[in-house]
Design a protein around this motif. Sequence first.
Motif, short mmCIF file in Angstrom:
data_model
loop_
_atom_site.label_atom_id
_atom_site.label_comp_id
_atom_site.label_asym_id
_atom_site.label_seq_id
_atom_site.Cartn_x
_atom_site.Cartn_y
_atom_site.Cartn_z
N UNK A 8 -11.30 -4.42 16.07
CA UNK A 8 -10.96 -3.04 15.68
C UNK A 8 -9.64 -3.15 15.06
N UNK A 9 -8.72 -4.20 15.42
CA UNK A 9 -7.38 -4.43 14.90
C UNK A 9 -7.61 -4.77 13.11
N UNK A 10 -8.78 -5.70 13.03
CA UNK A 10 -8.84 -5.97 11.65
C UNK A 10 -9.42 -5.06 10.87
N UNK A 11 -10.01 -3.92 11.35
CA UNK A 11 -10.65 -2.80 10.83
C UNK A 11 -9.35 -1.95 10.40
N UNK A 12 -8.52 -1.92 11.24
CA UNK A 12 -7.45 -1.03 10.80
C UNK A 12 -6.42 -1.54 9.78
N UNK A 13 -6.34 -2.75 9.67
CA UNK A 13 -5.36 -3.39 8.68
C UNK A 13 -6.00 -3.75 7.36
N UNK A 14 -5.21 -3.54 6.42
CA UNK A 14 -5.57 -3.73 4.87
C UNK A 14 -5.17 -5.36 4.92
N UNK A 15 -5.95 -6.13 4.28
CA UNK A 15 -5.84 -7.50 4.43
C UNK A 15 -5.64 -7.88 2.66
N UNK A 16 -5.66 -6.90 1.92
CA UNK A 16 -5.79 -6.93 0.33
C UNK A 16 -4.14 -6.87 0.07
N UNK A 17 -3.46 -8.09 -0.43
CA UNK A 17 -1.93 -7.85 -0.60
C UNK A 17 -1.73 -7.16 -1.86
N UNK A 18 -2.56 -7.20 -2.87
CA UNK A 18 -2.41 -6.30 -3.98
C UNK A 18 -2.36 -4.52 -3.50
N UNK A 19 -3.19 -4.23 -2.86
CA UNK A 19 -3.41 -2.85 -2.62
C UNK A 19 -2.12 -2.30 -1.57
N UNK A 20 -1.52 -2.93 -0.84
CA UNK A 20 -0.62 -2.56 0.08
C UNK A 20 0.51 -2.25 -0.73
N UNK A 21 1.13 -1.24 -0.49
CA UNK A 21 2.26 -0.57 -1.40
C UNK A 21 3.65 -0.38 -0.41
N UNK A 22 3.61 -1.52 0.48
CA UNK A 22 4.78 -1.51 1.15
C UNK A 22 5.80 -2.53 0.42
N UNK A 23 6.90 -2.01 0.85
CA UNK A 23 8.17 -2.87 0.33
C UNK A 23 8.67 -4.04 0.95
N UNK A 77 7.91 -7.57 3.41
CA UNK A 77 6.92 -8.54 3.19
C UNK A 77 6.14 -8.51 4.55
N UNK A 78 4.98 -8.66 4.43
CA UNK A 78 4.20 -8.53 5.71
C UNK A 78 3.05 -9.55 5.60
N UNK A 79 3.22 -10.69 4.67
CA UNK A 79 2.39 -11.63 4.53
C UNK A 79 2.17 -12.53 5.93
N UNK A 80 3.13 -12.89 6.68
CA UNK A 80 3.23 -13.63 7.73
C UNK A 80 2.19 -12.86 8.89
N UNK A 81 2.58 -11.58 9.08
CA UNK A 81 1.91 -10.91 10.00
C UNK A 81 0.33 -10.74 9.52
N UNK A 82 0.22 -10.62 8.28
CA UNK A 82 -1.23 -10.52 7.76
C UNK A 82 -1.91 -12.04 8.03
N UNK A 83 -1.26 -13.05 7.96
CA UNK A 83 -1.87 -14.38 8.01
C UNK A 83 -2.01 -14.65 9.75
N UNK A 84 -1.13 -14.04 10.59
CA UNK A 84 -1.34 -14.32 11.75
C UNK A 84 -2.79 -13.32 12.35
N UNK A 85 -2.90 -12.26 11.78
CA UNK A 85 -3.80 -11.52 12.13
C UNK A 85 -5.29 -12.10 11.54
N UNK A 86 -5.11 -12.50 10.36
CA UNK A 86 -6.38 -13.08 9.90
C UNK A 86 -6.84 -14.27 10.68
N UNK A 87 -5.84 -15.12 11.17
CA UNK A 87 -6.11 -16.30 11.87
C UNK A 87 -6.60 -16.02 13.16
N UNK A 88 -6.16 -14.89 13.93
CA UNK A 88 -6.93 -14.43 15.23
C UNK A 88 -8.13 -13.95 14.93
N UNK A 89 -8.29 -13.32 14.00
CA UNK A 89 -9.80 -12.73 13.83
C UNK A 89 -10.69 -13.97 13.44
N UNK A 90 -10.35 -14.81 12.82
CA UNK A 90 -11.26 -16.21 12.48
C UNK A 90 -11.48 -16.82 13.91
#
Length: 135
Positions: free
Chosen positions: A100-115, A117-130
Amino acid sequence: FKESNGPTDSYAAISQADRLQSEPESIRKWREEQKERLEQLDANSRKQEAEWKEKAIKELEEWYARQDEKLQKTKASNRAAEEAFVNDAEEVFPGTEWERVAQLCDFNPKSSKQAKDVSRMRSVLISLKQAPLVR
């Protein structure tokens, strides 16, 4: 009794008339042509200004229409997303939290419009998903 819109001295009025009569014909003709030319330029500039204003009003109305259309589309998509989210939130099964957390997160770094740097959090969530945490 004094005249308010002219020379008060009658001799001054006569001398002014003499000066106008003594002005060469070419200068008088140039002065009249210059006056006509300036009036025509003024009329053209007023006409162009009116055209620009009309064009600006049309463009502004079109912009407002496009903005309203975008707003309506965004509202519709947000309502649909909210409905889907509410429906998904009702179906809670133990062990599906990370999905459910993975569904709510956008894992595409190009589409995120945030200023930020959320790459570390993204990598943690991806590793927890796997590889989810096991208790």
